[in-house]
Design an enzyme around this catalytic site. Structure first.
Site, PDB file in Angstrom:
ATOM      1  N   GLU A 282       2.425   0.245   2.948  1.00  0.00           N
ATOM      2  CA  GLU A 282       3.696   1.018   3.115  1.00  0.00           C
ATOM      3  C   GLU A 282       4.585   0.034   2.115  1.00  0.00           C
ATOM      4  O   GLU A 282       4.522  -1.224   2.346  1.00  0.00           O
ATOM      5  CB  GLU A 282       3.991   1.108   4.506  1.00  0.00           C
ATOM      6  CG  GLU A 282       3.189   2.059   5.114  1.00  0.00           C
ATOM      7  CD  GLU A 282       3.660   2.242   6.596  1.00  0.00           C
ATOM      8  OE1 GLU A 282       4.908   2.041   7.066  1.00  0.00           O
ATOM      9  OE2 GLU A 282       2.848   2.839   7.369  1.00  0.00           O
TER      10      GLU A 282
ATOM     11  N   LYS B 119     -13.239  -0.561   5.222  1.00  0.00           N
ATOM     12  CA  LYS B 119     -11.982  -0.380   5.721  1.00  0.00           C
ATOM     13  C   LYS B 119     -11.664  -1.504   6.796  1.00  0.00           C
ATOM     14  O   LYS B 119     -10.613  -2.320   6.669  1.00  0.00           O
ATOM     15  CB  LYS B 119     -11.759   0.918   6.143  1.00  0.00           C
ATOM     16  CG  LYS B 119     -10.220   1.316   6.566  1.00  0.00           C
ATOM     17  CD  LYS B 119      -9.101   0.826   5.412  1.00  0.00           C
ATOM     18  CE  LYS B 119      -7.573   0.904   5.973  1.00  0.00           C
ATOM     19  NZ  LYS B 119      -6.658   0.390   4.869  1.00  0.00           N
TER      20      LYS B 119
ATOM     21  N   ASN C 272      -8.955  -4.716   6.592  1.00  0.00           N
ATOM     22  CA  ASN C 272      -7.848  -5.110   7.473  1.00  0.00           C
ATOM     23  C   ASN C 272      -7.920  -6.115   8.357  1.00  0.00           C
ATOM     24  O   ASN C 272      -7.124  -7.160   8.687  1.00  0.00           O
ATOM     25  CB  ASN C 272      -7.323  -3.876   8.268  1.00  0.00           C
ATOM     26  CG  ASN C 272      -6.626  -2.789   7.212  1.00  0.00           C
ATOM     27  OD1 ASN C 272      -6.210  -3.098   6.206  1.00  0.00           O
ATOM     28  ND2 ASN C 272      -6.190  -1.857   7.903  1.00  0.00           N
TER      29      ASN C 272
ATOM     30  N   GLY D 289       4.828 -16.226   9.753  1.00  0.00           N
ATOM     31  CA  GLY D 289       5.810 -15.339  10.052  1.00  0.00           C
ATOM     32  C   GLY D 289       5.704 -15.185  11.653  1.00  0.00           C
ATOM     33  O   GLY D 289       5.088 -15.804  12.264  1.00  0.00           O
TER      34      GLY D 289
ATOM     35  N   CYS E 114      -0.916  -0.137  11.218  1.00  0.00           N
ATOM     36  CA  CYS E 114      -2.364  -0.487  10.897  1.00  0.00           C
ATOM     37  C   CYS E 114      -3.014  -1.738  11.616  1.00  0.00           C
ATOM     38  O   CYS E 114      -4.115  -1.514  12.162  1.00  0.00           O
ATOM     39  CB  CYS E 114      -2.689  -0.242   9.339  1.00  0.00           C
ATOM     40  SG  CYS E 114      -2.599   1.677   8.926  1.00  0.00           S
TER      41      CYS E 114
ATOM     42  N   LYS F 179       8.076  -4.370   8.417  1.00  0.00           N
ATOM     43  CA  LYS F 179       8.051  -4.986   6.751  1.00  0.00           C
ATOM     44  C   LYS F 179       9.274  -4.419   6.013  1.00  0.00           C
ATOM     45  O   LYS F 179       9.825  -3.352   6.321  1.00  0.00           O
ATOM     46  CB  LYS F 179       6.995  -4.999   5.997  1.00  0.00           C
ATOM     47  CG  LYS F 179       6.181  -3.743   5.787  1.00  0.00           C
ATOM     48  CD  LYS F 179       4.758  -3.559   5.100  1.00  0.00           C
ATOM     49  CE  LYS F 179       5.035  -3.834   3.683  1.00  0.00           C
ATOM     50  NZ  LYS F 179       3.755  -3.461   3.057  1.00  0.00           N
TER      51      LYS F 179
HETATM   52  P1  NAD Z   1       1.068   9.584  10.169  1.00  0.00           P
HETATM   53  O1  NAD Z   1       1.158   9.603  11.639  1.00  0.00           O
HETATM   54  O2  NAD Z   1       2.173   8.967   9.176  1.00  0.00           O
HETATM   55  O3  NAD Z   1       0.696  11.105   9.554  1.00  0.00           O
HETATM   56  C1  NAD Z   1      -0.120  11.739  10.008  1.00  0.00           C
HETATM   57  C2  NAD Z   1       0.125  13.351   9.975  1.00  0.00           C
HETATM   58  O4  NAD Z   1      -1.071  14.079  10.484  1.00  0.00           O
HETATM   59  C3  NAD Z   1       1.310  13.404  10.963  1.00  0.00           C
HETATM   60  O5  NAD Z   1       2.158  14.207  10.156  1.00  0.00           O
HETATM   61  C4  NAD Z   1       0.802  14.749  11.897  1.00  0.00           C
HETATM   62  O6  NAD Z   1       1.739  15.813  12.072  1.00  0.00           O
HETATM   63  C5  NAD Z   1      -0.472  15.274  10.997  1.00  0.00           C
HETATM   64  N1  NAD Z   1      -1.438  15.749  11.832  1.00  0.00           N
HETATM   65  C6  NAD Z   1      -2.142  15.406  13.047  1.00  0.00           C
HETATM   66  N2  NAD Z   1      -2.972  16.148  13.280  1.00  0.00           N
HETATM   67  C7  NAD Z   1      -3.101  17.104  12.401  1.00  0.00           C
HETATM   68  C8  NAD Z   1      -3.871  18.399  12.327  1.00  0.00           C
HETATM   69  N3  NAD Z   1      -4.966  18.906  13.174  1.00  0.00           N
HETATM   70  N4  NAD Z   1      -3.567  19.285  11.211  1.00  0.00           N
HETATM   71  C9  NAD Z   1      -2.730  18.914  10.211  1.00  0.00           C
HETATM   72  N5  NAD Z   1      -1.830  17.914  10.316  1.00  0.00           N
HETATM   73  C10 NAD Z   1      -2.122  17.128  11.396  1.00  0.00           C
HETATM   74  O7  NAD Z   1      -0.322   8.592   9.782  1.00  0.00           O
HETATM   75  P2  NAD Z   1      -0.230   7.515   8.424  1.00  0.00           P
HETATM   76  O8  NAD Z   1       0.101   6.470   8.620  1.00  0.00           O
HETATM   77  O9  NAD Z   1      -0.224   8.631   7.225  1.00  0.00           O
HETATM   78  O10 NAD Z   1      -1.943   7.214   8.928  1.00  0.00           O
HETATM   79  C11 NAD Z   1      -3.115   8.314   8.624  1.00  0.00           C
HETATM   80  C12 NAD Z   1      -4.413   7.483   8.561  1.00  0.00           C
HETATM   81  O11 NAD Z   1      -4.394   6.782   7.443  1.00  0.00           O
HETATM   82  C13 NAD Z   1      -4.393   6.638   9.803  1.00  0.00           C
HETATM   83  O12 NAD Z   1      -5.854   6.568  10.270  1.00  0.00           O
HETATM   84  C14 NAD Z   1      -4.300   5.286   9.146  1.00  0.00           C
HETATM   85  O13 NAD Z   1      -4.927   4.386  10.046  1.00  0.00           O
HETATM   86  C15 NAD Z   1      -4.707   5.318   7.929  1.00  0.00           C
HETATM   87  N6  NAD Z   1      -3.947   4.488   6.834  1.00  0.00           N
HETATM   88  C16 NAD Z   1      -2.626   4.326   6.972  1.00  0.00           C
HETATM   89  C17 NAD Z   1      -2.012   3.511   6.080  1.00  0.00           C
HETATM   90  C18 NAD Z   1      -0.599   3.372   5.943  1.00  0.00           C
HETATM   91  O14 NAD Z   1       0.276   2.561   5.278  1.00  0.00           O
HETATM   92  N7  NAD Z   1       0.320   4.217   7.046  1.00  0.00           N
HETATM   93  C19 NAD Z   1      -2.659   2.989   5.002  1.00  0.00           C
HETATM   94  C20 NAD Z   1      -4.007   3.255   5.009  1.00  0.00           C
HETATM   95  C21 NAD Z   1      -4.850   3.944   6.067  1.00  0.00           C
HETATM   96  C1  UGA Z   2      -1.795  -2.932   5.587  1.00  0.00           C
HETATM   97  C2  UGA Z   2      -2.757  -3.250   4.474  1.00  0.00           C
HETATM   98  O1  UGA Z   2      -2.029  -4.442   3.620  1.00  0.00           O
HETATM   99  C3  UGA Z   2      -3.159  -2.362   3.532  1.00  0.00           C
HETATM  100  O2  UGA Z   2      -4.246  -2.686   2.581  1.00  0.00           O
HETATM  101  C4  UGA Z   2      -3.651  -1.164   4.445  1.00  0.00           C
HETATM  102  O3  UGA Z   2      -4.171   0.189   3.586  1.00  0.00           O
HETATM  103  C5  UGA Z   2      -2.905  -0.791   5.382  1.00  0.00           C
HETATM  104  O4  UGA Z   2      -2.408  -2.081   6.353  1.00  0.00           O
HETATM  105  C6  UGA Z   2      -3.490   0.141   6.496  1.00  0.00           C
HETATM  106  O5  UGA Z   2      -4.653   0.092   6.545  1.00  0.00           O
HETATM  107  O6  UGA Z   2      -2.467   1.050   6.948  1.00  0.00           O
HETATM  108  P1  UGA Z   2       0.620  -2.464   5.774  1.00  0.00           P
HETATM  109  O7  UGA Z   2       0.541  -2.637   7.116  1.00  0.00           O
HETATM  110  O8  UGA Z   2       1.552  -1.412   5.063  1.00  0.00           O
HETATM  111  O9  UGA Z   2      -0.669  -2.565   5.006  1.00  0.00           O
HETATM  112  O10 UGA Z   2       1.717  -3.962   5.342  1.00  0.00           O
HETATM  113  P2  UGA Z   2       1.155  -5.294   4.848  1.00  0.00           P
HETATM  114  O11 UGA Z   2       1.991  -5.829   3.779  1.00  0.00           O
HETATM  115  O12 UGA Z   2      -0.350  -5.563   5.074  1.00  0.00           O
HETATM  116  O13 UGA Z   2       1.867  -6.288   6.277  1.00  0.00           O
HETATM  117  C7  UGA Z   2       1.238  -5.952   7.441  1.00  0.00           C
HETATM  118  C8  UGA Z   2       1.976  -6.978   8.353  1.00  0.00           C
HETATM  119  O14 UGA Z   2       1.603  -8.336   8.139  1.00  0.00           O
HETATM  120  C9  UGA Z   2       3.339  -7.012   8.322  1.00  0.00           C
HETATM  121  O15 UGA Z   2       4.056  -7.206   9.603  1.00  0.00           O
HETATM  122  C10 UGA Z   2       3.797  -8.210   7.394  1.00  0.00           C
HETATM  123  O16 UGA Z   2       4.922  -8.622   7.872  1.00  0.00           O
HETATM  124  C11 UGA Z   2       2.443  -9.132   8.004  1.00  0.00           C
HETATM  125  N1  UGA Z   2       2.408 -10.161   6.854  1.00  0.00           N
HETATM  126  C12 UGA Z   2       1.858  -9.738   5.642  1.00  0.00           C
HETATM  127  C13 UGA Z   2       2.560 -11.493   7.276  1.00  0.00           C
HETATM  128  O17 UGA Z   2       3.310 -11.686   8.246  1.00  0.00           O
HETATM  129  N2  UGA Z   2       2.156 -12.251   6.235  1.00  0.00           N
HETATM  130  C14 UGA Z   2       1.803 -12.039   4.940  1.00  0.00           C
HETATM  131  O18 UGA Z   2       1.624 -12.850   4.164  1.00  0.00           O
HETATM  132  C15 UGA Z   2       1.455 -10.807   4.526  1.00  0.00           C
END
Ligand code: NAD
Ligand code: UGA
Length: 440
Positions: free
Chosen positions: A155, A207, A211, A256, A263, A324
């Site tokens: 993010e 994955k 993480n 930190g 995640c 973050k």
């Molecule tokens: P999110 O909560 O932001 O979005 C999920 C969306 O799915 C919501 O808008 C919800 O309304 C919708 N939804 C739920 N059930 C549904 C259905 N049956 N049909 C249609 N829509 C439906 O979640 P996110 O942060 O995008 O995370 C999604 C997945 O990706 C998770 O497994 C997470 O671990 C993974 N992921 C997230 C990040 C990240 O940075 N947020 C990065 C890598 C992987």
């Molecule tokens: C993390 C991973 O970096 C992504 O590769 C992954 O796709 C994602 O999770 C996911 O699976 O959702 P994100 O959670 O968006 O991404 O952000 P990061 O930049 O990884 O930070 C995660 C947390 O770790 C934050 O609270 C950040 O402040 C902390 N952090 C990160 C530290 O305290 N120190 C660092 O050096 C780096």
């Protein structure tokens, strides 16, 4: 190609918009009517730098559209991505797969022609098998393949990460699915991004292992920071000193207040559970989870100590609420536990975050939200930097000092230099760095 994304959250919306940018025709389907309505009006429901531009530009070109009709989206697509949430299941910490299973059932009802079903959500090992079983049971006749394609974007840097990934992991042993997925990612593949083809279960585990490892690396440096404080060393220099070793690498070594976000906390816990279920416990992950959980509240206690051991009736200014910078995401943000600890100690909180206050207001009680950093500091007994937004890196410190009731500053992200802060007359503390003027 025609792609459907089920779930238009951080991952679904960013992936959908980037796939449209690659030239595919993409439909993002989400059950949340208000989200889809907002997207159709050109409003982006989340704060993610650069996202608005690619969403509006691709929507205008007709390559990106939105719907709540998930079945219609599935029917229209050659490839369907499941990008729904997989939060921690209440009570036991396993990944809650109910949204993934619901999406699989909807896909089964709507499948037409040979379709690739891709789990992009982060899912425990074996979920692909379960998705395949759900679809096969409902539609014994259907032609489909289930592929794992985990997402690694962060993010705040999501578009850049999606368009320039370190690698793309694709879990399948189906030749046709492999060819289709190569086509989906063609622009990245042509751009030299490595495509890693593995078995589906391996992709699912990659994955969590990624993480888990990153969370462990942060936890390691956080422990080193505590040791630095005990022995009078500087954790930033330790991080640089070890990070220059290519085998270690310099990233994710910023000490930190503990990792947060949507995640790392849930995925490390789910990995612990998966390992236990398979009689192969991960002691490293168990320790990581427990150290990190304790750390967030201990940061609240660090602030209390900086305030002389008692915050009853005092006002603490908190800068940064989102987990973050560059996101409005409050899920598992360290600020939550820190503020709770301070409130438990009797403190009043004045907080400011450039983007996270709307989400924070929905989950925090008795917090006064300020207009900016200076407004937060007004009359406060101490100021705490919890999230390292750019806007907090160049504060007018003389103004902050004159605004505070007492010049106590706790910098949980090490964005200021100890000697400079001391020169300005602050009682300054940070993470893993000497207090005295030898600190940088
Ligand atoms: P999110 O909560 O932001 O979005 C999920 C969306 O799915 C919501 O808008 C919800 O309304 C919708 N939804 C739920 N059930 C549904 C259905 N049956 N049909 C249609 N829509 C439906 O979640 P996110 O942060 O995008 O995370 C999604 C997945 O990706 C998770 O497994 C997470 O671990 C993974 N992921 C997230 C990040 C990240 O940075 N947020 C990065 C890598 C992987
Ligand atoms: C993390 C991973 O970096 C992504 O590769 C992954 O796709 C994602 O999770 C996911 O699976 O959702 P994100 O959670 O968006 O991404 O952000 P990061 O930049 O990884 O930070 C995660 C947390 O770790 C934050 O609270 C950040 O402040 C902390 N952090 C990160 C530290 O305290 N120190 C660092 O050096 C780096």
């Amino acid at each position: 190609m025609k792609l459907a994304l089920i779930g238009a959250g951080y991952v679904g919306l960013v992936s959908g918009a980037c796939f449209a940018e690659f030239g595919h025709t993409v439909i993002c389907a989400d059950l949340d009517q208000s989200k889809v309505d907002a997207l159709e009006r050109g409003e982006i429901p989340i704060f993610e730098p650069g996202l608005e531009h690619i969403v509006t530009h691709n929507a205008a070109s007709g390559r990106l559209s939105f719907t709540t009709d998930v079945k219609a989206a599935v029917r229209s697509a050659d490839v369907v991505f499941i990008a729904v949430g997989t939060p921690s299941r209440r009570g036991d910490g396993h990944a809650d797969l109910s949204y993934v299973h619901a999406a699989a059932r909807t896909i089964a009802e709507a499948l037409e022609g040979y379709t690739i079903v891709v789990t992009k959500s982060t899912v425990p090992v074996g979920t692909g098998d379960e998705v395949e079983r759900i679809i096969r049971e409902a539609r014994p006749d259907a032609e489909f393949a289930v592929v794992s394609n985990p997402e690694f974007l962060r993010e705040g840097a999501a578009i850049e990460d999606f368009k320039h990934p370190d690698r793309i992991v694709i879990g399948t042993d189906d030749e046709q699915a492999r060819a289709v997925m190569t086509e989906v990612y063609r622009p990245l593949f042509l751009n030299q991004s490595p495509l890693l083809f593995v078995e589906r279960r391996t992709a699912e585990l990659i994955k969590y292992a990624a993480n888990g490892f990153l969370a462990m690396k942060i936890t390691f440096i956080n422990e080193m920071a505590d040791l630095c404080e005990a022995v009078g060393a500087n954790v930033q220099e330790v991080a640089r000193g070890i990070g220059l070793d290519n085998r270690i690498g310099s990233k994710f070594l910023n000490a930190g207040p503990g990792y947060g976000g949507s995640c790392f906390p849930k995925d490390t816990l789910a990995l612990v559970k998966t390992a236990q279920d398979h009689d192969s416990p991960s002691r490293l992950m168990e320790a990581t989870v427990s150290i990190n959980d304790n750390r967030k509240r201990s940061m609240g206690r660090k602030v209390i100590a900086a305030c002389g051991g008692d915050v009853r009736g005092k006002t603490i200014a908190v800068l940064g609420l989102a987990f973050k910078p560059n996101t409005d995401d409050m899920r598992d943000a360290p600020s939550i536990a820190i503020i709770q600890t301070l409130q438990d100690g009797g403190a009043n909180i004045r907080a400011y975050d450039p983007e996270g206050m709307k989400a924070a207001a929905m989950m925090m009680e008795n917090v006064t939200f300020a207009e900016d950093a200076y407004d937060a500091a007004k009359g406060a007994d101490a100021l705490v930097i919890v999230t390292e937004w750019e806007a907090f890196r160049a504060l007018d410190l003389s103004r902050i000092k004159s605004t505070l009731k007492s010049p106590v500053l706790v910098d949980l992200r090490n964005i200021y230099r100890a000697n400079e802060m001391e020169k300005l007359g602050f009682a300054y503390s940070s993470i893993g760095r000497p207090k005295s003027s030898q600190g940088k």
